[in-house]
Design a protein around this motif. Sequence first.
Motif, PDB file in Angstrom:
ATOM      1  N   TYR A 328      -2.901  -4.329 -30.437  1.00  0.00           N
ATOM      2  CA  TYR A 328      -3.177  -5.639 -30.999  1.00  0.00           C
ATOM      3  C   TYR A 328      -4.675  -5.760 -31.242  1.00  0.00           C
ATOM      4  N   THR A 329      -5.055  -6.693 -32.092  1.00  0.00           N
ATOM      5  CA  THR A 329      -6.460  -6.849 -32.468  1.00  0.00           C
ATOM      6  C   THR A 329      -6.959  -8.236 -32.064  1.00  0.00           C
ATOM      7  N   ILE A 330      -8.264  -8.300 -31.841  1.00  0.00           N
ATOM      8  CA  ILE A 330      -8.914  -9.547 -31.419  1.00  0.00           C
ATOM      9  C   ILE A 330     -10.101  -9.811 -32.324  1.00  0.00           C
ATOM     10  N   ALA A 331     -10.247 -11.076 -32.706  1.00  0.00           N
ATOM     11  CA  ALA A 331     -11.424 -11.498 -33.467  1.00  0.00           C
ATOM     12  C   ALA A 331     -11.910 -12.823 -32.879  1.00  0.00           C
ATOM     13  N   LYS A 332     -13.142 -12.801 -32.344  1.00  0.00           N
ATOM     14  CA  LYS A 332     -13.709 -13.994 -31.729  1.00  0.00           C
ATOM     15  C   LYS A 332     -14.762 -14.595 -32.655  1.00  0.00           C
ATOM     16  N   SER A 333     -14.776 -15.910 -32.747  1.00  0.00           N
ATOM     17  CA  SER A 333     -15.767 -16.600 -33.570  1.00  0.00           C
ATOM     18  C   SER A 333     -16.209 -17.864 -32.843  1.00  0.00           C
ATOM     19  N   SER A 334     -17.295 -18.489 -33.349  1.00  0.00           N
ATOM     20  CA  SER A 334     -17.799 -19.704 -32.707  1.00  0.00           C
ATOM     21  C   SER A 334     -18.285 -20.676 -33.768  1.00  0.00           C
ATOM     22  N   GLN A 335     -18.367 -21.940 -33.388  1.00  0.00           N
ATOM     23  CA  GLN A 335     -18.894 -23.002 -34.246  1.00  0.00           C
ATOM     24  C   GLN A 335     -19.786 -23.912 -33.396  1.00  0.00           C
ATOM     25  N   GLU A 349     -17.968 -24.477 -29.865  1.00  0.00           N
ATOM     26  CA  GLU A 349     -16.532 -24.213 -29.877  1.00  0.00           C
ATOM     27  C   GLU A 349     -16.269 -22.734 -30.126  1.00  0.00           C
ATOM     28  N   TYR A 350     -15.347 -22.179 -29.323  1.00  0.00           N
ATOM     29  CA  TYR A 350     -14.943 -20.781 -29.477  1.00  0.00           C
ATOM     30  C   TYR A 350     -13.499 -20.714 -29.989  1.00  0.00           C
ATOM     31  N   ARG A 351     -13.211 -19.736 -30.829  1.00  0.00           N
ATOM     32  CA  ARG A 351     -11.844 -19.433 -31.265  1.00  0.00           C
ATOM     33  C   ARG A 351     -11.629 -17.931 -31.161  1.00  0.00           C
ATOM     34  N   VAL A 352     -10.536 -17.550 -30.486  1.00  0.00           N
ATOM     35  CA  VAL A 352     -10.168 -16.144 -30.377  1.00  0.00           C
ATOM     36  C   VAL A 352      -8.803 -15.982 -31.047  1.00  0.00           C
ATOM     37  N   CYS A 438     -10.937  -4.520 -28.316  1.00  0.00           N
ATOM     38  CA  CYS A 438     -11.941  -5.077 -27.405  1.00  0.00           C
ATOM     39  C   CYS A 438     -11.765  -4.564 -25.983  1.00  0.00           C
ATOM     40  N   ALA A 439     -11.392  -3.313 -25.851  1.00  0.00           N
ATOM     41  CA  ALA A 439     -11.304  -2.735 -24.512  1.00  0.00           C
ATOM     42  C   ALA A 439     -12.688  -2.723 -23.877  1.00  0.00           C
ATOM     43  N   ALA A 440     -12.718  -2.588 -22.563  1.00  0.00           N
ATOM     44  CA  ALA A 440     -13.998  -2.590 -21.850  1.00  0.00           C
ATOM     45  C   ALA A 440     -14.934  -1.554 -22.454  1.00  0.00           C
ATOM     46  N   GLY A 441     -16.174  -1.956 -22.709  1.00  0.00           N
ATOM     47  CA  GLY A 441     -17.164  -1.063 -23.280  1.00  0.00           C
ATOM     48  C   GLY A 441     -17.168  -1.045 -24.796  1.00  0.00           C
ATOM     49  N   SER A 442     -16.285  -1.812 -25.434  1.00  0.00           N
ATOM     50  CA  SER A 442     -16.228  -1.826 -26.886  1.00  0.00           C
ATOM     51  C   SER A 442     -17.489  -2.436 -27.477  1.00  0.00           C
ATOM     52  N   VAL A 443     -17.925  -1.886 -28.603  1.00  0.00           N
ATOM     53  CA  VAL A 443     -19.074  -2.436 -29.333  1.00  0.00           C
ATOM     54  C   VAL A 443     -18.604  -3.088 -30.630  1.00  0.00           C
ATOM     55  N   ASP A 444     -17.337  -3.307 -30.756  1.00  0.00           N
ATOM     56  CA  ASP A 444     -16.800  -3.962 -31.949  1.00  0.00           C
ATOM     57  C   ASP A 444     -17.398  -5.362 -32.046  1.00  0.00           C
ATOM     58  N   PRO A 445     -18.032  -5.681 -33.173  1.00  0.00           N
ATOM     59  CA  PRO A 445     -18.673  -7.005 -33.293  1.00  0.00           C
ATOM     60  C   PRO A 445     -17.685  -8.163 -33.275  1.00  0.00           C
ATOM     61  N   HIS A 446     -16.393  -7.878 -33.497  1.00  0.00           N
ATOM     62  CA  HIS A 446     -15.398  -8.951 -33.469  1.00  0.00           C
ATOM     63  C   HIS A 446     -15.105  -9.439 -32.049  1.00  0.00           C
ATOM     64  N   CYS A 447     -15.638  -8.740 -31.057  1.00  0.00           N
ATOM     65  CA  CYS A 447     -15.318  -9.087 -29.677  1.00  0.00           C
ATOM     66  C   CYS A 447     -16.299 -10.070 -29.061  1.00  0.00           C
ATOM     67  N   ALA A 448     -17.479 -10.234 -29.636  1.00  0.00           N
ATOM     68  CA  ALA A 448     -18.539 -11.003 -28.985  1.00  0.00           C
ATOM     69  C   ALA A 448     -19.074 -12.089 -29.913  1.00  0.00           C
ATOM     70  N   THR A 449     -19.683 -13.114 -29.301  1.00  0.00           N
ATOM     71  CA  THR A 449     -20.403 -14.151 -30.035  1.00  0.00           C
ATOM     72  C   THR A 449     -21.765 -14.330 -29.411  1.00  0.00           C
ATOM     73  N   HIS A 450     -22.699 -14.872 -30.207  1.00  0.00           N
ATOM     74  CA  HIS A 450     -24.090 -15.023 -29.767  1.00  0.00           C
ATOM     75  C   HIS A 450     -24.618 -16.387 -30.211  1.00  0.00           C
ATOM     76  N   GLY A 451     -25.428 -16.990 -29.359  1.00  0.00           N
ATOM     77  CA  GLY A 451     -26.070 -18.252 -29.692  1.00  0.00           C
ATOM     78  C   GLY A 451     -27.386 -18.372 -28.944  1.00  0.00           C
ATOM     79  N   GLU A 452     -28.259 -19.193 -29.453  1.00  0.00           N
ATOM     80  CA  GLU A 452     -29.579 -19.398 -28.841  1.00  0.00           C
ATOM     81  C   GLU A 452     -29.833 -20.893 -28.684  1.00  0.00           C
ATOM     82  N   VAL A 453     -30.348 -21.252 -27.523  1.00  0.00           N
ATOM     83  CA  VAL A 453     -30.777 -22.631 -27.289  1.00  0.00           C
ATOM     84  C   VAL A 453     -32.313 -22.643 -27.418  1.00  0.00           C
ATOM     85  N   PRO A 454     -32.858 -23.248 -28.485  1.00  0.00           N
ATOM     86  CA  PRO A 454     -34.321 -23.196 -28.685  1.00  0.00           C
ATOM     87  C   PRO A 454     -35.043 -24.029 -27.633  1.00  0.00           C
TER      88      PRO A 454
END
Length: 526
Positions: A328-335, A349-352, A438-454
Amino acid sequence: MYTENFENAPADKPVRLTGYNGWVLDDTATSAGYAPGIADCGNSANFWDSSRDLAAVLGQYNGTAVPNQNQAVTAFTYNSPGANRVEFETVQPLPLPRTNRFLAFSVNSAATNCSVSAPQLNFFLLDGPTAVPASAKPLNPCTDPAAKSYPVDGKAYKAVGRASDAPVLFAGSLLGIRMTNANGSGTGNDAAFDDIRVLDVTPQVDKAFTPEVATAGGTSTLVFTVTNTSDLAAKKGWSFTDTLPAGLTVAGPAPASTTCASGKVESDNGLGAVTLSGDLTAGQASCTLGVQVTAAAGTYRNCAENVSDAIGVDLPGCAVVRFVTPRYTIAKSSQPVDGGAVLPGQRLEYRVLVSNPGEVPVDARLDDDLTAVLDDAAYDGDAAATLGQVDYRQPVLHWSGDLPAGGSASVRYSVTVADPRRGDGRLHNAVTADGSNCAAGSVDPHCATHGEVPPAPAGPTSAGPAPTPTAAAAVPPARTALPSTGAGQPLVAGGLGGLALGAGLLLTLAARRRQERERERGDGTG
């Protein structure tokens, strides 16, 4: 397998069957007024003509282009022949192309004078000297529900074609057939027969896997369908062995299933073969036998060559099953959008999206460790999923669910960033799920999200710039008092005060004059 239509008889005259009260004839001019036949019918031309009519009636029944040219065995009984006399029997055994077949006897029969008495035809298959009954009840053309009526010259005739109702599982390679008439009366019992056949009514066995695509290590049911022939007669005692292809085995102690009478499914100790047996009951179109099988990932073919010791069944075609590893496949995104700034007090907000692009269901599960987020934000406690179960045990959010082939589930949850800002200002985290991208150690960009608090911007200070200091007026040095020359001390004091005042005025005037000169120099006028 065998047919006798009596069309090989000489065409120029009827043929008397020696030892039997019957003739092979048609209803043409060759038999009209045939004296030996008339004599055999008690010298009754009417009886003889009725015998000829029976052959023509069977010609109508079997579709002969010119019905009165059809030849058949007829008998207009005059003397009592006796019960269970043989009416037809092969002299030489018939070689069979295959053994262990279900065989039936079929005949077309016609009768007249049904109101008096009717023939009662019984069928037997001969295995050497042994006569095996092939009918449970006699064939009676007068009473058979499928019989058709044919009036000829004002006289009623009936005709029917019927296969024996108790097919025989015949093991031999040489076959004989026999037909007898249980009615031994000379009154009525006027009939004819034609188109004798031996029929192979062996059921067909087919096999299929359900489902055709299964999870590796899971199970699929190997279903054997035994289909009756169109006669729908009982077929008892069939059996066969199916050797499974390499790598495919019976799935442990799972019970077999069957809809067959006396059905049995037995596996050998090595779990590499199954032996199946059972019966088809009268009127039964088909029945099934099933056994669960399992295998590692791969494609497995089970064909006719896998079947051995087949008794009373026709061999099947191929059945194919594939066992596949579910993914199965996973795609994580954020808003706000991944990688953007998230302000203090703002909701993130996160959506997986979990999808099953495969051909088999999958038991999917995922974890989202929020540790790196919770130093800057608080979980909102709002996790929800369109399918499956979701729960949160700080700091990990967990989801699990069974996804059908082609199915998907959406998991949503959120955090709110602290205000004022705290933590390291980084809202980075990743989903992990074995069996996915998204197995452990995966570098697939669909597995992670990033944000910054200025960080908060710097505010203005409360004090303005220091003013430029003004030069202080020069203070002249104090002068030494002069000796008194006047009369008396008071006079001296008053004189000193006046001197001091005058000196002050002089100094003030002098300073003012100096400033005026400086201004004049500054503007070029002095």
